[in-house]
Design a protein around this motif. Structure first.
Motif, PDB file in Angstrom:
ATOM      1  N   TRP A  76       0.866  -1.182   0.000  1.00 47.23           N
ATOM      2  CA  TRP A  76       0.000   0.000   0.000  1.00 47.23           C
ATOM      3  C   TRP A  76       0.896   1.223   0.000  1.00 47.23           C
ATOM      4  CZ3 TRP A  76      -3.057   2.325   4.638  1.00 47.23           C
ATOM      5  CH2 TRP A  76      -4.045   3.203   4.153  1.00 47.23           C
ATOM      6  N   LEU A  77       0.834   2.003  -1.071  1.00 42.43           N
ATOM      7  CA  LEU A  77       1.617   3.222  -1.211  1.00 42.43           C
ATOM      8  C   LEU A  77       0.696   4.410  -0.971  1.00 42.43           C
ATOM      9  CD1 LEU A  77       3.363   2.379  -4.619  1.00 42.43           C
ATOM     10  CD2 LEU A  77       4.112   1.724  -2.328  1.00 42.43           C
ATOM     11  N   VAL A  78       1.081   5.290  -0.076  1.00 41.64           N
ATOM     12  CA  VAL A  78       0.244   6.442   0.239  1.00 41.64           C
ATOM     13  C   VAL A  78       1.084   7.709   0.176  1.00 41.64           C
ATOM     14  CG1 VAL A  78      -1.215   7.553   1.968  1.00 41.64           C
ATOM     15  CG2 VAL A  78      -1.285   5.075   1.698  1.00 41.64           C
ATOM     16  N   GLN A  79       0.675   8.632  -0.680  1.00 42.65           N
ATOM     17  CA  GLN A  79       1.327   9.938  -0.759  1.00 42.65           C
ATOM     18  C   GLN A  79       0.491  10.937   0.028  1.00 42.65           C
ATOM     19  OE1 GLN A  79       3.457  11.668  -4.309  1.00 42.65           O
ATOM     20  NE2 GLN A  79       1.576  12.882  -4.425  1.00 42.65           N
ATOM     21  N   ARG A  80       1.095  11.532   1.042  1.00 38.41           N
ATOM     22  CA  ARG A  80       0.393  12.503   1.888  1.00 38.41           C
ATOM     23  C   ARG A  80       0.740  13.939   1.551  1.00 38.41           C
ATOM     24  NH1 ARG A  80      -2.383  11.237   6.105  1.00 38.41           N
ATOM     25  NH2 ARG A  80      -1.841  13.178   7.174  1.00 38.41           N
ATOM     26  N   ASP A  81       1.818  14.143   0.825  1.00 35.61           N
ATOM     27  CA  ASP A  81       2.195  15.506   0.460  1.00 35.61           C
ATOM     28  C   ASP A  81       3.001  15.467  -0.827  1.00 35.61           C
ATOM     29  OD1 ASP A  81       2.291  18.237   0.633  1.00 35.61           O
ATOM     30  OD2 ASP A  81       3.506  18.329   2.454  1.00 35.61           O
ATOM     31  N   LEU A  82       2.953  16.539  -1.578  1.00 35.57           N
ATOM     32  CA  LEU A  82       3.701  16.666  -2.829  1.00 35.57           C
ATOM     33  C   LEU A  82       4.322  18.051  -2.868  1.00 35.57           C
ATOM     34  CD1 LEU A  82       4.530  15.826  -5.711  1.00 35.57           C
ATOM     35  CD2 LEU A  82       2.300  16.653  -6.491  1.00 35.57           C
ATOM     36  N   LEU A  83       5.644  18.095  -2.978  1.00 34.48           N
ATOM     37  CA  LEU A  83       6.362  19.363  -3.036  1.00 34.48           C
ATOM     38  C   LEU A  83       7.076  19.487  -4.364  1.00 34.48           C
ATOM     39  CD1 LEU A  83       8.041  19.525   0.503  1.00 34.48           C
ATOM     40  CD2 LEU A  83       5.805  20.394  -0.185  1.00 34.48           C
ATOM     41  N   ASP A  84       7.147  20.722  -4.874  1.00 30.47           N
ATOM     42  CA  ASP A  84       8.020  20.909  -6.033  1.00 30.47           C
ATOM     43  C   ASP A  84       9.461  20.978  -5.538  1.00 30.47           C
ATOM     44  OD1 ASP A  84       8.818  23.624  -5.385  1.00 30.47           O
ATOM     45  OD2 ASP A  84       6.956  24.373  -6.264  1.00 30.47           O
ATOM     46  N   PRO A  85      10.446  20.836  -6.418  1.00 32.27           N
ATOM     47  CA  PRO A  85      11.842  20.772  -5.942  1.00 32.27           C
ATOM     48  C   PRO A  85      12.266  21.967  -5.100  1.00 32.27           C
ATOM     49  CG  PRO A  85      11.721  19.971  -8.189  1.00 32.27           C
ATOM     50  CD  PRO A  85      10.357  20.514  -7.867  1.00 32.27           C
ATOM     51  N   ALA A  86      11.811  23.155  -5.457  1.00 33.10           N
ATOM     52  CA  ALA A  86      12.203  24.337  -4.688  1.00 33.10           C
ATOM     53  C   ALA A  86      11.639  24.268  -3.269  1.00 33.10           C
ATOM     54  CB  ALA A  86      11.730  25.607  -5.385  1.00 33.10           C
ATOM     55  N   GLN A  87      10.379  23.874  -3.122  1.00 37.64           N
ATOM     56  CA  GLN A  87       9.785  23.750  -1.791  1.00 37.64           C
ATOM     57  C   GLN A  87      10.523  22.710  -0.956  1.00 37.64           C
ATOM     58  OE1 GLN A  87       5.845  22.787  -3.323  1.00 37.64           O
ATOM     59  NE2 GLN A  87       4.987  24.612  -2.346  1.00 37.64           N
ATOM     60  N   TYR A  88      10.888  21.612  -1.600  1.00 40.29           N
ATOM     61  CA  TYR A  88      11.581  20.536  -0.892  1.00 40.29           C
ATOM     62  C   TYR A  88      12.943  21.005  -0.385  1.00 40.29           C
ATOM     63  CZ  TYR A  88      13.166  15.701  -0.059  1.00 40.29           C
ATOM     64  OH  TYR A  88      13.622  14.533   0.499  1.00 40.29           O
ATOM     65  N   VAL A  89      13.697  21.680  -1.229  1.00 46.22           N
ATOM     66  CA  VAL A  89      15.016  22.175  -0.837  1.00 46.22           C
ATOM     67  C   VAL A  89      14.881  23.185   0.300  1.00 46.22           C
ATOM     68  CG1 VAL A  89      17.036  23.453  -1.598  1.00 46.22           C
ATOM     69  CG2 VAL A  89      16.028  21.728  -3.099  1.00 46.22           C
ATOM     70  N   GLU A  90      13.929  24.083   0.174  1.00 49.05           N
ATOM     71  CA  GLU A  90      13.746  25.105   1.207  1.00 49.05           C
ATOM     72  C   GLU A  90      13.413  24.474   2.559  1.00 49.05           C
ATOM     73  OE1 GLU A  90      10.691  27.507  -0.505  1.00 49.05           O
ATOM     74  OE2 GLU A  90      11.950  28.062  -2.208  1.00 49.05           O
ATOM     75  N   MET A  91      12.569  23.440   2.550  1.00 49.69           N
ATOM     76  CA  MET A  91      12.190  22.788   3.796  1.00 49.69           C
ATOM     77  C   MET A  91      13.404  22.207   4.502  1.00 49.69           C
ATOM     78  SD  MET A  91       9.509  19.629   4.379  1.00 49.69           S
ATOM     79  CE  MET A  91      10.511  18.462   3.422  1.00 49.69           C
ATOM     80  N   TRP A  92      14.271  21.517   3.764  1.00 47.89           N
ATOM     81  CA  TRP A  92      15.398  20.855   4.416  1.00 47.89           C
ATOM     82  C   TRP A  92      16.545  21.809   4.708  1.00 47.89           C
ATOM     83  CZ3 TRP A  92      14.142  16.955   6.949  1.00 47.89           C
ATOM     84  CH2 TRP A  92      13.155  16.080   6.490  1.00 47.89           C
ATOM     85  N   LEU A  93      16.629  22.936   3.996  1.00 47.36           N
ATOM     86  CA  LEU A  93      17.607  23.959   4.371  1.00 47.36           C
ATOM     87  C   LEU A  93      17.194  24.604   5.698  1.00 47.36           C
ATOM     88  CD1 LEU A  93      18.453  25.696   0.974  1.00 47.36           C
ATOM     89  CD2 LEU A  93      19.948  24.246   2.363  1.00 47.36           C
ATOM     90  N   ARG A  94      15.888  24.819   5.884  1.00 46.29           N
ATOM     91  CA  ARG A  94      15.424  25.351   7.169  1.00 46.29           C
ATOM     92  C   ARG A  94      15.731  24.363   8.286  1.00 46.29           C
ATOM     93  NH1 ARG A  94      10.856  26.849   4.101  1.00 46.29           N
ATOM     94  NH2 ARG A  94       9.714  25.023   4.875  1.00 46.29           N
ATOM     95  N   ASP A  95      15.539  23.078   8.005  1.00 44.30           N
ATOM     96  CA  ASP A  95      15.795  22.049   9.012  1.00 44.30           C
ATOM     97  C   ASP A  95      17.255  22.031   9.440  1.00 44.30           C
ATOM     98  OD1 ASP A  95      14.973  19.312  10.334  1.00 44.30           O
ATOM     99  OD2 ASP A  95      16.774  18.869   9.155  1.00 44.30           O
ATOM    100  N   SER A  96      18.159  22.294   8.502  1.00 46.98           N
ATOM    101  CA  SER A  96      19.586  22.206   8.818  1.00 46.98           C
ATOM    102  C   SER A  96      20.093  23.408   9.592  1.00 46.98           C
ATOM    103  CB  SER A  96      20.406  22.065   7.527  1.00 46.98           C
ATOM    104  OG  SER A  96      20.340  23.267   6.764  1.00 46.98           O
ATOM    105  N   GLY A  97      19.316  24.517   9.596  1.00 47.91           N
ATOM    106  CA  GLY A  97      19.734  25.697  10.329  1.00 47.91           C
ATOM    107  C   GLY A  97      20.859  26.469   9.666  1.00 47.91           C
ATOM    108  N   GLU A  98      21.120  26.215   8.397  1.00 46.17           N
ATOM    109  CA  GLU A  98      22.176  26.930   7.688  1.00 46.17           C
ATOM    110  C   GLU A  98      21.833  28.415   7.555  1.00 46.17           C
ATOM    111  OE1 GLU A  98      25.088  26.071   6.568  1.00 46.17           O
ATOM    112  OE2 GLU A  98      25.034  23.932   6.947  1.00 46.17           O
TER     113      GLU A  98
END
Length: 487
Positions: free
Chosen positions: A294-316
């Motif tokens: 069972w594959l379930v997609q709960r969210d879909l981000l474009d590449p820019a949104q994805y990069v921004e999310m993980w840059l915020r997470d890293s605290g850079e």
């Protein structure tokens, strides 16, 4: 590094219990405003609330959660029987690690991990061992909780998933590539008296080669990171070191062979969506023919949104260069989006008469996160049984029907059924499907209801059967209705 001396850890446990250092007690000490602010990583309200409090619970909170420096006198008050310096918890009055209470299904535990950026005011180190993050909480909620003989927590981190598994599984193996993570997991198991957890260091399934489990859980380091960014900023807890989304692909491909028949694998995952492909094309290509999925997609981000999310997470702070390199990598690979969700698999029976493996994909961007019971039910109901027309059906008590009418028209333009509980689904259905659900009290079989509908509406039995057979799997999968008489 933390000491794994069992006697010393037992003394620590005694002190934490004596202080009544629990989630409820800490929240009572801080008050609702400071507790809420702590959830946003804002510590000032908590500092103010606790600055004049000298109880052992208050001092432990100030030391470990707020990273305050304590005096020798305060340390003695907080730790009357153990030496926190010898355990590797404290040096010069300051915490070397994060320790915090955690409440889970009647258990009052303490979880140790590395200090966060909000506490140290410094960037996280590559070997940072994360505490209980939101992704972990999501997987804890979704994990099947029935009693099982054996379980594997793949990529255990601080070991919280393994600790929860230990409450309903006789034997738990927890693996992680990181030696530091394994050390924290062993410490947390000992601190909370979990004697049935075996922590092993190694990559993915290598430490359990040749073994099988009834349940496998994994919150793997799934962040899709290009090598150019990894060379600059690597974080063990979120980056598995493999190219693109191949870490997830590897777990999905290899996982079933480490499951007992009817064993379940549950994992969080990110996957790339290439070009104009449907989101499920890539993860579906990894599936084994030995397990339903069972594959379930709960969210879909474009590449820019994805990069921004993980840059915020890293605290850079200076992120422009990393942002450009990361985004260009996605663009060059033809990545149009990144899917975020979960994958659940159940291994088939190893008999000649075993059913053929099937996979189902659902996009669930709204609604509730499924709990373990919902996951188990979905895997059980990935397809209708061949004799579904002879089965009785019962609609769930939380389901409501909503009809939409165009003004002046007597027939509805749309009929939807909604769940108040379960996964909170809102699903459009045909008038025939709505009619079946309306009388589905478990007394009549689907076939009996279909023949009655044909007599009332004048529509043909085969046409009604086709409509219901098309809609029923999703409704049963999400527990809008249940097929009874299962053998």
């Amino acid at each position: 590094m933390l000491s794994l001396n069992l006697d010393a850890i037992a003394s620590l446990r005694t002190d934490l219990r004596a202080a009544d250092w629990t989630v409820d007690h800490v929240e009572a000490l801080m008050g609702p405003m400071a507790t809420s602010a702590m959830g946003r990583e804002q510590f000032v309200p908590a500092h103010i609330a606790l600055q004049d409090q000298e109880s052992p619970a208050a001092l432990l909170t100030r030391l470990f959660l707020l990273a305050e420096e304590l005096t020798d006198t305060q340390l003695v008050l907080a730790f009357p029987t153990c030496d926190p310096e010898k355990l590797g918890l404290v040096r010069d009055g300051r915490a070397l690690v994060d320790v915090r209470p955690y409440h889970w299904q009647g258990n009052n535990w303490w979880i140790c991990s590395d200090l966060g950026e909000s506490q140290t005011k410094k960037p996280l180190k590559p070997e940072h061992v994360l505490g209980i993050g939101q992704a972990t909480i999501s997987l804890l909620h979704m994990t099947v909780r029935s009693h099982m003989t054996s379980a594997l927590d793949l990529g255990t981190g601080c070991g919280i998933l393994a600790l929860c598994l230990s409450t309903h599984c006789d034997r738990v193996v927890a693996t992680d590539l990181s030696e530091r993570a394994c050390h924290f997991a062993r410490f947390n198991a000992a601190l909370n008296g979990a004697t049935n957890i075996d922590v092993r260091q190694g990559s993915l399934f290598e430490p359990v080669d040749g073994e099988r489990f009834d349940l496998i859980t994994s919150n793997p380091p799934f962040v899709i990171t290009p090598q150019s960014v990894r060379d600059t900023r690597h974080m063990d807890y979120r980056d598995g070191g493999m190219d693109r989304d191949n870490l997830i692909a590897t777990i999905v491909r290899q996982g079933p062979k480490y499951l007992e028949p009817q064993g379940i694998l549950q994992m969080l995952a990110n996957w790339e969506i290439r070009g104009e492909d449907d989101w499920h094309i890539r993860p579906q290509s990894w599936l084994s023919d030995s397990a339903d999925a069972w594959l379930v997609q709960r969210d879909l981000l474009d590449p820019a949104q994805y990069v921004e999310m993980w840059l915020r997470d890293s605290g850079e702070q200076d992120t422009d260069g990393l942002y450009r390199a990361w985004l260009q990598d996605f663009i060059h690979a033809g990545v149009a989006g990144i899917g975020m969700g979960f994958i659940a698999m159940r291994r088939l029976e190893e008999t000649p008469a075993a059913a053929q493996a099937i996979s189902v994909h659902d996009e669930v961007e709204q609604g509730h996160l499924p709990d373990g019971a919902a996951i188990a039910a979905a895997l059980e109901n990935l397809q209708l049984p061949s004799d579904w027309k002879e089965r009785r059906i019962k609609v769930s008590p939380d389901v409501r029907e909503v009809r939409y009418f165009i003004p002046g028209y007597s027939d509805p333009s749309q009929i939807r059924v909604t769940q108040g509980a379960g996964m909170g689904r809102d699903i459009q259905v045909s008038s025939h499907m709505a009619a079946l659900l309306g009388v589905a009290d478990g007394e009549l079989t689907c076939g009996q209801i279909i023949h009655a509908l044909a007599a009332i509406t004048g529509d043909s039995v085969p046409n009604i059967e086709e409509q219901i057979a098309t809609a029923l799997p999703e409704l049963v999968r999400f527990q809008v209705a249940s097929l009874l008489d299962r053998t």
